[in-house]
Design an enzyme around this catalytic site. Sequence first.
Site, PDB file in Angstrom:
ATOM      1  N   CYS A   1      -1.458 -69.208  -6.921  1.00  0.00           N
ATOM      2  CA  CYS A   1      -2.647 -69.918  -7.987  1.00  0.00           C
ATOM      3  C   CYS A   1      -3.180 -71.017  -7.743  1.00  0.00           C
ATOM      4  O   CYS A   1      -2.353 -72.165  -7.568  1.00  0.00           O
ATOM      5  CB  CYS A   1      -2.254 -69.403  -9.386  1.00  0.00           C
ATOM      6  SG  CYS A   1      -3.164 -69.911 -10.451  1.00  0.00           S
TER       7      CYS A   1
ATOM      8  N   HIS B   1      13.244 -69.047 -12.305  1.00  0.00           N
ATOM      9  CA  HIS B   1      11.804 -68.563 -12.246  1.00  0.00           C
ATOM     10  C   HIS B   1      11.197 -69.137 -10.801  1.00  0.00           C
ATOM     11  O   HIS B   1      11.516 -70.199 -10.499  1.00  0.00           O
ATOM     12  CB  HIS B   1      10.910 -68.980 -13.378  1.00  0.00           C
ATOM     13  CG  HIS B   1       9.740 -68.102 -13.356  1.00  0.00           C
ATOM     14  ND1 HIS B   1       8.504 -68.543 -12.713  1.00  0.00           N
ATOM     15  CD2 HIS B   1       9.308 -67.162 -14.319  1.00  0.00           C
ATOM     16  CE1 HIS B   1       7.508 -67.750 -13.026  1.00  0.00           C
ATOM     17  NE2 HIS B   1       7.986 -66.880 -14.006  1.00  0.00           N
TER      18      HIS B   1
ATOM     19  N   GLU C   1       8.113 -69.960  -9.818  1.00  0.00           N
ATOM     20  CA  GLU C   1       7.405 -71.060  -9.909  1.00  0.00           C
ATOM     21  C   GLU C   1       8.146 -72.333  -9.980  1.00  0.00           C
ATOM     22  O   GLU C   1       7.898 -73.233  -9.353  1.00  0.00           O
ATOM     23  CB  GLU C   1       6.649 -71.122 -11.189  1.00  0.00           C
ATOM     24  CG  GLU C   1       5.655 -71.956 -11.224  1.00  0.00           C
ATOM     25  CD  GLU C   1       4.903 -71.957 -12.644  1.00  0.00           C
ATOM     26  OE1 GLU C   1       4.196 -71.027 -12.973  1.00  0.00           O
ATOM     27  OE2 GLU C   1       4.616 -73.213 -13.140  1.00  0.00           O
TER      28      GLU C   1
ATOM     29  N   THR D   1       4.159 -73.432 -15.647  1.00  0.00           N
ATOM     30  CA  THR D   1       2.762 -73.491 -16.285  1.00  0.00           C
ATOM     31  C   THR D   1       2.827 -72.185 -17.412  1.00  0.00           C
ATOM     32  O   THR D   1       1.920 -72.291 -18.448  1.00  0.00           O
ATOM     33  CB  THR D   1       1.850 -72.733 -15.328  1.00  0.00           C
ATOM     34  OG1 THR D   1       2.242 -71.667 -14.760  1.00  0.00           O
ATOM     35  CG2 THR D   1       1.356 -73.809 -14.320  1.00  0.00           C
TER      36      THR D   1
ATOM     37  N   CYS E   1      -0.370 -73.595 -18.663  1.00  0.00           N
ATOM     38  CA  CYS E   1      -1.792 -73.174 -18.216  1.00  0.00           C
ATOM     39  C   CYS E   1      -2.369 -72.296 -19.455  1.00  0.00           C
ATOM     40  O   CYS E   1      -1.943 -71.670 -20.237  1.00  0.00           O
ATOM     41  CB  CYS E   1      -1.341 -71.804 -17.261  1.00  0.00           C
ATOM     42  SG  CYS E   1      -2.870 -70.964 -16.959  1.00  0.00           S
TER      43      CYS E   1
ATOM     44  N   SER F   1       8.783 -60.533 -17.024  1.00  0.00           N
ATOM     45  CA  SER F   1       7.593 -61.456 -17.574  1.00  0.00           C
ATOM     46  C   SER F   1       8.010 -62.693 -18.516  1.00  0.00           C
ATOM     47  O   SER F   1       8.130 -62.435 -19.556  1.00  0.00           O
ATOM     48  CB  SER F   1       6.290 -60.752 -17.898  1.00  0.00           C
ATOM     49  OG  SER F   1       5.231 -61.610 -18.247  1.00  0.00           O
TER      50      SER F   1
ATOM     51  N   ASN G   1       5.648 -65.218 -19.342  1.00  0.00           N
ATOM     52  CA  ASN G   1       4.697 -65.117 -20.329  1.00  0.00           C
ATOM     53  C   ASN G   1       4.725 -64.023 -21.482  1.00  0.00           C
ATOM     54  O   ASN G   1       4.285 -64.117 -22.489  1.00  0.00           O
ATOM     55  CB  ASN G   1       3.258 -65.547 -20.032  1.00  0.00           C
ATOM     56  CG  ASN G   1       2.511 -64.379 -19.326  1.00  0.00           C
ATOM     57  OD1 ASN G   1       1.978 -63.600 -19.878  1.00  0.00           O
ATOM     58  ND2 ASN G   1       2.798 -64.091 -17.909  1.00  0.00           N
TER      59      ASN G   1
ATOM     60  N   SER H   1       0.271 -60.606 -16.955  1.00  0.00           N
ATOM     61  CA  SER H   1       0.825 -59.931 -15.916  1.00  0.00           C
ATOM     62  C   SER H   1       1.029 -58.295 -16.196  1.00  0.00           C
ATOM     63  O   SER H   1       1.275 -57.428 -15.538  1.00  0.00           O
ATOM     64  CB  SER H   1       2.401 -60.135 -15.541  1.00  0.00           C
ATOM     65  OG  SER H   1       2.981 -60.113 -16.583  1.00  0.00           O
TER      66      SER H   1
HETATM   67  S1  SF4 Z   1      -0.675 -68.047 -15.875  1.00  0.00           S
HETATM   68 FE1  SF4 Z   1      -2.221 -69.695 -15.201  1.00  0.00          FE
HETATM   69  S2  SF4 Z   1      -0.815 -70.782 -13.465  1.00  0.00           S
HETATM   70 FE2  SF4 Z   1      -0.108 -68.672 -13.620  1.00  0.00          FE
HETATM   71  S3  SF4 Z   1      -0.917 -67.452 -12.283  1.00  0.00           S
HETATM   72 FE3  SF4 Z   1      -2.042 -67.023 -14.193  1.00  0.00          FE
HETATM   73  S4  SF4 Z   1      -3.627 -68.630 -14.190  1.00  0.00           S
HETATM   74 FE4  SF4 Z   1      -2.381 -69.128 -12.611  1.00  0.00          FE
END
Ligand code: SF4
Length: 294
Positions: free
Chosen positions: A96, A128, A130, A166, A201, A229, A231, A273
Amino acid sequence: MQIEIDAHSGFCFGVDYAIQLAEENLRQGDELYCLGSIVHNDEERKRLEKWGLKTINQQQFIELKNKKVLLRAHGEAPETYRIAAQNGLELVDATCPIVLRLQAKVQEASVAALQKDGQIVIFGKKNHAEVIGLKGHAAKNAIVISSDNDLKQIDYTRPISIFSQTTQGLQAYISIVEKIKKNVLAANGKIKFVSVTDSVCRQVSNREEELHKFALKHDVVLFVAGKESSNGKQLFTVCKRANSRTFFMSDISELPLENIASASSIGICGATSTPKWQMTDVLNFLIKKTIDIF
Ligand code: SF4
């Protein structure tokens, strides 16, 4: 009975782009590997695997030679690119752009920190992808903080540059930064040499307010997301706080039918996601079941 899908739920543009790249390559008939699950959603991963996508782990990646490999939106450490070059792997890089910018900032801050005996603090989940990638972009001076318990790892007398994964919650990040500043003040008598980068993010954090309103609107909320996930967990908590009759589900078999039988309105929502088709599947299943249940 009213059933509504949240218009703001579904893939963020980073995940959407990775899925599109995978589909484009698979449509051309290319053999395509993906390092780690393309998205933290088993149903979407299985859908793409049916098309031919081959999900591999780190060890399998190290052993792979002369193949095409997709790097997902979470991003990778420089070591991954080095291994790819060494093994003749062709990369389809779906990192991303927001993560790419963050990696560059972490790298820059890390180099600067080396000159002044500083530390890089990354607020996020230790395992994670990231965070592993971000840590890889820092020199050896990065510390990952997942909770208050980890704060003792920081040396508050030395310069500190703070970043967040993020997909962390904005409030949680603000709160941990405040604690770090308090500890710096206690150690030095003043706040000095602390730099904070707002790297949460907004594709995730902006959804919090919308989801809060959406959850309040309905008797029952079905939050659809993969169990892994990050988020998803974050945004589920937002819905649950607004409406205690919020239920987490990863597929149709987990639909809490007994809890929704008396509901007059049901809201279906999900993480960045969660594919739209999965929420639509839940909606269609409920419409078919309506006669039986209600
Ligand atoms: S949550 Fe934000 S930083 Fe993560 S992949 Fe999606 S747009 Fe990109």
